[in-house]
Design a protein around this motif. Structure first.
Motif: not given
Length: 436
Positions: A11-15, A41-44, A51-54, A152-153
């Motif tokens: 939840l937190g990483a996506v938010h 580092s920009g990795a999920a 998510l990685s792109e964001l 779909w987060a």
């Protein structure tokens, strides 16, 4: 707006990444140093589309940072609490240790006028208890439940179907609601409903939504049991029911049932809290919802056994799917792995494949066999079981249909996601979950 997100799990990483993508200055805080290093580092640290792109874009813009030091959250206008609330060992109630620990660690770094927004799924009454502790700092607590679907987060965070914010009565609550309106202004400007409630109602919304969803899924699975006994087809039944606008077709897909780290434990915690409030009878039906869901896994195993004429020992069974749902690598309470483990317990040679969750599955269940390529898993199989409806299992069928790849053309459609007539026309013994 400057904001912090406490807890950088799913939840937190996506938010955090989503809020940075719409222009906010975001600091994500987590006690797990390895997770922070990965995110920085920009990795999920887990599989989630987009998510990685964001994360990479947020890092490049300078609007998104991660830290293991709670003091780095100081100075934010709003602090989102996004830590986990797992099921207590040996019981059904939610474990609130991580929520309490997050609030305790954040308290010394709060300023009068700050807003703390709870996003974690908690039993009703939690917010009122936490608000009393935060009031000593002049901070206002609101509750802003999440409604994310794994896979779909990112979409659900940026374009939710509604935003719910529970606030305390009085001027401080009104001001806090305005802070959240500003935080979500892009979504609100796009027409997303922004609902302001009291704290208890906001807490109940999440639990009630999950209870309703679980009930709808278990309802159609109960109908699948009846359809199977009566010689009917539950998929056609669901189609007919879905045309009723009061019911709708979404989430009326019968099959192996739900899993994951949220729905099962959330409905159990919801029922446990109702018992604590002296209203357990109001949600007594959730026990049967849970039982129906678990019973579907038993039924899937039995269908495999029946298809193999009761002779499972030593048979090679290809299990397509390990994650509890597609577009995720989450294996928590995965029906797919539960079925695979049960078949292995009957002596079958079980080979599991999955596009994203294979490493997680192998770490948890090393006794199973694994193949990264679907065709390698299918080779010489006596039966194929589809248990996670990834697109490549639903649509790209030619390698599976191809002669010579499998030993026996038996397929068990645990998600009722395949075209039964097409498979039978290709010479397969197709068996669904309540389908003719």
């Amino acid at each position: 707006m400057r904001m912090s997100v406490i807890g950088c799990g799913y939840l937190g990483a996506v938010h955090a990444a989503a809020m940075a993508s719409i222009g906010h200055d975001v600091i994500g805080i987590d006690v797990d140093e390895d997770k922070i290093a990965t995110l920085s580092s920009g990795a999920a640290p887990f599989f989630e589309p987009r998510l990685s792109e964001l994360l990479q874009a947020g890092r490049a813009s300078g609007r998104l940072r991660f830290s293991s030091r709670m003091e780095d959250a100081a100075g934010a206008t709003v602090h989102f609490i996004a830590v986990g609330t797992p099921q207590l060992p040996g019981g059904h109630a939610a474990d609130l240790r991580f929520v309490d620990a997050a609030v305790d660690a954040l308290l010394p770094h709060l300023r009068p006028g700050d807003v703390v927004a709870g996003k974690s799924t908690v039993p009703v009454g939690t917010a009122e208890r936490l608000a009393a502790r935060l009031a000593t700092t002049g901070t206002t607590l609101v509750w802003n439940p999440e409604f994310l679907r794994e896979g779909w987060a990112v979409h659900d965070t940026l374009t939710p179907d509604r935003l719910v914010v529970g606030v305390p009565a009085g001027p401080s609550g009104d001001l806090a609601a305005d802070v959240l309106r500003e935080a979500y202004s892009s979504a609100i400007d796009a027409g997303v409903p922004f609902l302001v409630t009291d704290l208890a109602t906001a807490e109940l919304v999440k639990g009630a939504a999950n209870a309703f969803l679980a009930t709808k899924i278990s309802f159609i699975n109960a109908m699948a049991e009846i359809a199977e006994a009566a010689g009917a087809d539950v998929t056609l039944l669901a189609d007919a029911l879905g045309h009723d606008t009061r019911i709708g077709r979404r989430y009326l897909g019968a099959g192996i049932g739900f899993g994951g780290g949220c729905l099962p434990k959330d409905i159990r915690a919801f029922a446990a809290r109702a018992e604590e409030l002296g209203r357990g009878e109001a949600v007594g039906f959730l026990r049967e919802v849970d039982a129906i869901n678990l019973r579907r896994r038993d039924r899937a195993v039995q269908i495999v056994v029946d298809a193999l004429g009761g002779l499972v020992f030593g048979r090679r069974i290809a299990v397509l799917g390990a994650a509890f749902k597609p577009f995720s690598d989450d294996i928590r309470d995965s029906p797919a792995l539960d079925v695979a483990v049960r078949l292995r317990g009957l002596g079958a040679d079980v080979i599991v494949t999955d596009p994203a969750a294979l490493d997680n599955a192998a770490a948890l269940h090393p006794q199973l066999g694994y193949e990264r390529q679907r065709d390698d898993a299918l080779r010489d199989a006596d039966a194929v079981v589809v248990v996670t409806e990834w697109d490549e299992y639903r649509r790209d069928l030619s390698p599976i249909h191809a002669a010579g790849l499998v030993r026996r053309r038996i397929i068990i459609d645990g998600r009722n996601c395949l075209d039964a007539e097409a498979w039978r026309a290709a010479g397969w013994d197709y068996r669904g979950m309540g389908r003719r």
